[in-house]
Design a protein around this motif. Sequence first.
Motif, short mmCIF file in Angstrom:
data_model
loop_
_atom_site.label_atom_id
_atom_site.label_comp_id
_atom_site.label_asym_id
_atom_site.label_seq_id
_atom_site.Cartn_x
_atom_site.Cartn_y
_atom_site.Cartn_z
N VAL A 190 0.86 -1.18 0.00
CA VAL A 190 0.00 0.00 0.00
C VAL A 190 0.90 1.23 0.00
CG1 VAL A 190 -1.73 1.30 1.27
CG2 VAL A 190 -1.78 -1.20 1.31
N ILE A 205 -2.11 -1.19 -3.62
CA ILE A 205 -3.18 -0.24 -3.33
C ILE A 205 -2.51 1.13 -3.31
CG2 ILE A 205 -4.89 0.56 -1.66
CD1 ILE A 205 -5.03 -2.40 -0.70
N SER A 253 -3.05 4.96 -2.56
CA SER A 253 -4.02 5.80 -1.85
C SER A 253 -3.53 7.25 -1.77
CB SER A 253 -4.26 5.26 -0.44
OG SER A 253 -3.12 5.41 0.35
N ASP A 257 -8.44 14.20 -4.31
CA ASP A 257 -9.01 13.65 -5.54
C ASP A 257 -8.13 13.89 -6.76
OD1 ASP A 257 -11.28 12.64 -4.31
OD2 ASP A 257 -12.43 14.49 -4.63
N LEU A 262 -5.27 11.44 -7.05
CA LEU A 262 -5.83 10.11 -7.28
C LEU A 262 -6.31 9.96 -8.72
CD1 LEU A 262 -5.87 7.79 -5.38
CD2 LEU A 262 -8.20 8.37 -4.73
N LYS A 291 -4.87 7.21 -11.38
CA LYS A 291 -5.71 6.32 -12.18
C LYS A 291 -5.37 6.39 -13.66
CE LYS A 291 -9.63 6.37 -9.00
NZ LYS A 291 -11.02 6.77 -8.80
N GLU A 312 -5.14 -1.03 -7.25
CA GLU A 312 -6.41 -0.45 -6.80
C GLU A 312 -6.14 0.94 -6.24
OE1 GLU A 312 -9.45 -1.23 -3.08
OE2 GLU A 312 -8.30 -2.92 -3.87
N THR A 313 -7.04 1.88 -6.49
CA THR A 313 -6.88 3.22 -5.92
C THR A 313 -7.94 3.44 -4.84
OG1 THR A 313 -8.25 4.18 -7.66
CG2 THR A 313 -5.87 4.21 -8.00
N ARG A 314 -7.54 4.15 -3.83
CA ARG A 314 -8.45 4.52 -2.73
C ARG A 314 -8.17 5.92 -2.27
NH1 ARG A 314 -8.32 -0.73 1.29
NH2 ARG A 314 -8.80 -2.26 -0.29
#
Length: 71
Positions: free
Chosen positions: A20, A43, A45, A49, A52, A56, A69-71
């Motif tokens: 992560v 991950i 994170s 926004d 992020l 992405k 995965e993005t969070r």
Amino acid sequence: MQRNRLDAIISLVPRCDVVVEIGTDHAYVPIRLIQDGVVNRCIASDLRDGPLRIAKVNINKNNLGHVIETR
């Protein structure tokens, strides 16, 4: 991100299943960890926004959405 700095960060991560990254910004570290075979999944994170969204975009450019995965 400067290439030497990225290489230095990558060299500190032991081989493992999942990593992560907190404060991923552009997702350069997770992308390289996957590409170099250091980890199987990541991950990425970030609290904001904007970073992020950029992460992405970079993940999708590298076709790694199935393992990062993005969070």
